[in-house]
Design an enzyme around this catalytic site. Structure first.
Site, mmCIF file in Angstrom:
data_model
loop_
_atom_site.group_PDB
_atom_site.id
_atom_site.type_symbol
_atom_site.label_atom_id
_atom_site.label_comp_id
_atom_site.label_asym_id
_atom_site.label_seq_id
_atom_site.Cartn_x
_atom_site.Cartn_y
_atom_site.Cartn_z
ATOM 1 N N TYR A 163 -19.857 -37.222 22.514
ATOM 2 C CA TYR A 163 -18.709 -36.325 23.115
ATOM 3 C C TYR A 163 -19.050 -36.006 24.443
ATOM 4 O O TYR A 163 -19.907 -35.075 24.507
ATOM 5 C CB TYR A 163 -18.649 -35.194 21.890
ATOM 6 C CG TYR A 163 -17.265 -34.534 21.970
ATOM 7 C CD1 TYR A 163 -16.373 -34.794 23.047
ATOM 8 C CD2 TYR A 163 -16.936 -33.357 21.358
ATOM 9 C CE1 TYR A 163 -15.117 -33.714 23.162
ATOM 10 C CE2 TYR A 163 -16.003 -32.536 21.434
ATOM 11 C CZ TYR A 163 -14.953 -32.722 22.209
ATOM 12 O OH TYR A 163 -13.751 -31.904 22.339
ATOM 13 N N LYS A 193 -16.077 -40.118 23.129
ATOM 14 C CA LYS A 193 -14.943 -39.033 23.023
ATOM 15 C C LYS A 193 -14.913 -38.317 24.419
ATOM 16 O O LYS A 193 -16.224 -37.561 24.655
ATOM 17 C CB LYS A 193 -14.991 -38.237 21.775
ATOM 18 C CG LYS A 193 -13.883 -36.969 21.859
ATOM 19 C CD LYS A 193 -13.792 -36.275 20.775
ATOM 20 C CE LYS A 193 -12.929 -35.172 20.759
ATOM 21 N NZ LYS A 193 -12.979 -34.344 19.653
#
Length: 302
Positions: free
Chosen positions: A133, A158
């Site tokens: 992320y 992400k």
């Protein structure tokens, strides 16, 4: 681990005693599953990951895994100090999670080799797929993204930054060097607003905070995007998502606080947010209620 459709990031409900309300979390996940998410990401950003104790994290993951019961992948948050991230990753795997969403280390900003070693340690501890992320101070360039994507066990990225140019270059570099199976998804706080732009660079997956409190709206938007119903996409964007982003931007932390308030407005007592987050002001709750009604009316929900 195969993800698709709308990705559901449930809130973490807290009860009157201040602890995780396990039964309410199960009900929240159950209600979301009825609208067909392609994955459930528990104890992550929307789930107030930074405020959860190790035991609360374990309870949340175990509850989601039991409720989903293998229908879609369940991914658990992990991150922060290395010791905490290792423990969270291990217990997520032990609780039956299908993957880990690895949030950036807090405060410490080391070079790429150090970050690679951090990611490798967590991936080895987890023994299940890891999605990276990038957000806040962690903004990868294409070369760094490729290096991290080569770590065994890392299967996706992400993006919580929203730099389309940077992300397009990362997607091209990783798919060229790693292959088409590596997953990317748009992880901005209200990802529907930029979903068409991300599709333009080959990123179809996105997380949906709105799915927590208006799953019928989030599912309808995804359906319209997939079917080419540009009129509904435009109307939902103009009349629901864009005003929601403006409201979300009014106060720091509203990306989580408003979502939890929306869950409560829907009739599920998810409890308050934990400090340092703060509850929405009365006038903002009123506007959120208006937007929920507008969004549901647009998709014909009662």
């Amino acid at each position: 681990m195969r993800l698709g459709g709308v990705l559901f990031f449930p809130v973490t409900p807290f009860g009157p005693d201040g602890g995780v309300a396990v039964d309410v979390l199960a009900e929240h996940v159950r209600a979301g599953m009825a609208h067909g998410p392609g994955g459930v990401f528990v104890a992550c950003g929307t789930g107030e990951f930074p405020s959860l104790s190790t035991e609360e994290h374990r309870l949340a993951v175990r509850t989601a895994v039991a409720e989903v019961n293998g229908r879609v992948p369940v991914v658990a948050g992990a991150g922060g100090p290395l010791g905490a991230a290792l423990r969270q990753a291990k217990q997520a795997a032990a609780a039956g999670a299908d993957g880990v969403l690895l949030l950036p280390p807090y405060l410490s900003q080391g070079p790429v080799p150090g970050l690679r070693d951090y990611v490798r340690a967590v991936a080895e501890a987890a023994g299940i797929p890891v999605i990276l992320y990038q957000r806040g101070g962690l903004a990868l360039d294409p070369a760094a993204a490729v290096e991290l994507a080569r770590v065994p066990g890392v299967v996706g990225l992400k993006d919580g930054i929203g730099d389309i140019d940077r992300m397009a270059r990362i997607v091209c570099a990783v798919r060229r060097e790693i292959g088409p199976g590596f997953a990317f998804f748009n992880g901005l706080p209200t990802a529907e607003l930029t979903a068409p732009a991300y599709r333009g660079i080959g990123v179809d997956l996105y997380s949906s905070a709105a799915f927590c409190f208006v799953p019928e709206v989030a599912a309808a938007f995804r359906g319209a995007l997939d079917s080419g119903d540009d009129d509904l996409v435009r109307r939902l964007t103009d009349e629901f998502y864009a005003p929601l982003v403006e409201l979300r931007s009014a106060v720091p932390g509203y990306a989580v606080s408003l979502v939890k308030a929306g869950v409560r407005l829907g009739g599920l007592d998810a409890g308050p947010v934990r400090p340092p987050l703060a509850e929405p002001a009365p006038e903002h709750l009123q506007e959120l209620s208006r937007l929920i009604k507008a969004g549901r009316a647009l998709v014909g929900a009662r």
